[in-house]
Design a protein around this motif. Structure first.
Motif, PDB file in Angstrom:
ATOM      1  N   ALA A   1       6.416 -73.485 -22.332  1.00 52.36           N
ATOM      2  CA  ALA A   1       6.295 -74.671 -21.908  1.00 52.36           C
ATOM      3  C   ALA A   1       7.102 -76.046 -21.624  1.00 52.36           C
ATOM      4  N   HIS A   2       7.902 -74.914 -23.071  1.00 52.28           N
ATOM      5  CA  HIS A   2       8.896 -75.952 -22.997  1.00 52.28           C
ATOM      6  C   HIS A   2      10.101 -75.208 -23.487  1.00 52.28           C
ATOM      7  N   PRO A   3      11.297 -74.832 -22.372  1.00 52.96           N
ATOM      8  CA  PRO A   3      11.900 -73.549 -22.291  1.00 52.96           C
ATOM      9  C   PRO A   3      13.123 -73.882 -23.009  1.00 52.96           C
ATOM     10  N   GLU A   4      13.302 -75.633 -23.300  1.00 51.33           N
ATOM     11  CA  GLU A   4      14.277 -75.812 -24.676  1.00 51.33           C
ATOM     12  C   GLU A   4      14.050 -75.200 -26.049  1.00 51.33           C
TER      13      GLU A   4
ATOM     14  N   GLY B   1      21.213 -75.550 -33.150  1.00 44.55           N
ATOM     15  CA  GLY B   1      21.351 -76.803 -32.507  1.00 44.55           C
ATOM     16  C   GLY B   1      19.931 -76.174 -31.503  1.00 44.55           C
ATOM     17  N   HIS B   2      19.364 -75.457 -31.274  1.00 43.17           N
ATOM     18  CA  HIS B   2      18.215 -75.380 -30.515  1.00 43.17           C
ATOM     19  C   HIS B   2      17.258 -76.119 -31.391  1.00 43.17           C
ATOM     20  N   VAL B   3      17.383 -75.116 -32.720  1.00 45.97           N
ATOM     21  CA  VAL B   3      16.349 -75.707 -33.689  1.00 45.97           C
ATOM     22  C   VAL B   3      16.562 -77.234 -33.883  1.00 45.97           C
ATOM     23  N   GLU B   4      17.448 -78.086 -34.047  1.00 46.47           N
ATOM     24  CA  GLU B   4      17.585 -79.003 -34.041  1.00 46.47           C
ATOM     25  C   GLU B   4      16.967 -79.944 -32.933  1.00 46.47           C
ATOM     26  N   HIS B   5      17.415 -79.417 -32.228  1.00 50.39           N
ATOM     27  CA  HIS B   5      15.976 -80.169 -30.853  1.00 50.39           C
ATOM     28  C   HIS B   5      15.308 -80.413 -31.325  1.00 50.39           C
TER      29      HIS B   5
ATOM     30  N   ALA C   1      -1.899 -67.337 -31.497  1.00 47.62           N
ATOM     31  CA  ALA C   1      -0.612 -66.913 -30.842  1.00 47.62           C
ATOM     32  C   ALA C   1      -0.014 -67.468 -29.339  1.00 47.62           C
ATOM     33  N   THR C   2      -1.669 -67.778 -29.185  1.00 46.51           N
ATOM     34  CA  THR C   2      -1.685 -68.430 -27.115  1.00 46.51           C
ATOM     35  C   THR C   2      -1.192 -69.392 -27.901  1.00 46.51           C
ATOM     36  N   ALA C   3      -1.515 -70.261 -28.726  1.00 45.30           N
ATOM     37  CA  ALA C   3      -1.392 -71.478 -28.373  1.00 45.30           C
ATOM     38  C   ALA C   3       0.360 -71.654 -29.126  1.00 45.30           C
ATOM     39  N   VAL C   4       1.561 -71.075 -29.366  1.00 47.82           N
ATOM     40  CA  VAL C   4       2.722 -70.543 -29.540  1.00 47.82           C
ATOM     41  C   VAL C   4       3.447 -70.712 -28.615  1.00 47.82           C
ATOM     42  N   ALA C   5       2.549 -69.043 -28.823  1.00 51.39           N
ATOM     43  CA  ALA C   5       3.057 -68.735 -26.933  1.00 51.39           C
ATOM     44  C   ALA C   5       3.100 -70.270 -25.977  1.00 51.39           C
ATOM     45  N   ASP C   6       1.922 -70.666 -25.763  1.00 57.32           N
ATOM     46  CA  ASP C   6       1.536 -71.473 -24.460  1.00 57.32           C
ATOM     47  C   ASP C   6       3.181 -72.524 -24.713  1.00 57.32           C
ATOM     48  N   HIS C   7       3.230 -72.722 -25.543  1.00 58.94           N
ATOM     49  CA  HIS C   7       4.135 -74.028 -26.145  1.00 58.94           C
ATOM     50  C   HIS C   7       5.678 -73.825 -25.284  1.00 58.94           C
ATOM     51  N   TYR C   8       6.059 -72.172 -25.752  1.00 52.83           N
ATOM     52  CA  TYR C   8       7.317 -71.966 -25.818  1.00 52.83           C
ATOM     53  C   TYR C   8       8.029 -71.880 -24.179  1.00 52.83           C
TER      54      TYR C   8
END
Length: 265
Positions: free
Chosen positions: A202-205, A158-162, A193-200
């Motif tokens: 910034a988007h708790p879902e 469900g998280h992946v779908e979202h 790596a920094t950009a990916v981590a920052d995205h996560y």
């Protein structure tokens, strides 16, 4: 004139083999008749009736060990016992149908191992332009996830779908997949790596994709087996995963204390 028929005739009349009749004798299901004056066993109407009853119940799927007690039961007990046998047969039928359906689905191995929902997601990733090897690695990782953390797998999907509904997330993961071709010491690895981590962060879902399976797992070992899958031949992915993980830990995200892990997919 002799009364009764020979074992061969009895078997033919009843519709079984001589070997079957002898087996019924051996297990005590049908009494073996006495020999006549010529030394032959003669089967009369009582023995033939018992053979017919045994053959009929056996053909209906009643185990041989249960036929004797059935035939000895009174009418009420016979009905009760038959109902119990019917219930057992129904359970066996349901089990066989499930096995048959699984065999049919093995023609499409992904559906047998993962189910329709996960296969639909993999097909969607392909349509979104994810590289074939990245989709293959995701598929294998999901097989592990479903087997090792089955109670959290549907929530994870469900998280992946979202997340796949977000073009920004899709572009980021596609870039992370393409980074496998970079050299491990490429400065872009740290930036990514920094950009990916920052995205996560910034988007708790979306972050639940990283943490959901961990939350359902009682040991770090299972979680790490899933997260590490596919990275053995990709040193860049290992470094990207290590930097990504370090960034999340610095931000206070709890992750298993293992060596390195590739960026989530």
């Amino acid at each position: 004139m002799r009364n009764g028929v020979t074992i061969g005739q009895a078997a033919a009349f009843v519709g079984v083999t001589v070997k079957t009749v002898r087996h019924y004798h051996k297990i005590g299901l049908v009494a073996e008749p006495e020999r006549d004056s010529s030394g032959f066993r003669r089967y009369g109407s009582a023995e033939l009736l018992r053979l017919v009853q045994a053959r009929t119940l056996a053909a209906a799927g009643v185990p041989l060990a249960e036929i004797g007690p059935l035939l000895e039961a009174d009418p009420a007990g016979f009905v009760t016992a038959l109902a119990d046998v019917e219930r057992q047969l129904t359970e066996r039928i349901e089990e066989l149908v499930t096995r048959r359906d699984t065999l049919h689905r093995l023609a499409d191995g992904d559906r047998a191992l993962l189910g329709d929902r996960a296969v639909t997601l993999l097909e969607r990733m392909t349509r979104l332009g994810f590289p074939a090897d990245e989709v293959a690695t995701a598929r294998e990782g999901w097989v592990l996830a479903k087997a090792l953390v089955p109670d959290g797998f549907d929530d994870y999907l469900g998280h992946v779908e979202h997340a796949l509904d977000d073009p920004g997330y899709v572009a980021m993961i596609q870039r992370a997949a393409a980074a496998a071709a970079w050299e491990p010491d490429d400065p872009r690895v740290t930036e990514l790596a920094t950009a990916v981590a920052d995205h996560y962060l910034a988007h708790p879902e979306h972050l639940k994709i990283v943490t959901a399976l961990q939350a359902r797992t009682d040991t770090a070992a299972r979680y790490t087996l899933i997260a590490h899958h596919g990275e053995e031949q990709t040193p860049t992915a290992r470094r990207l995963g290590a930097l990504f993980e370090s960034r999340l830990r610095t931000a206070g995200i709890r992750l298993p204390a293992q060596d390195h892990r590739r960026a989530p997919r």
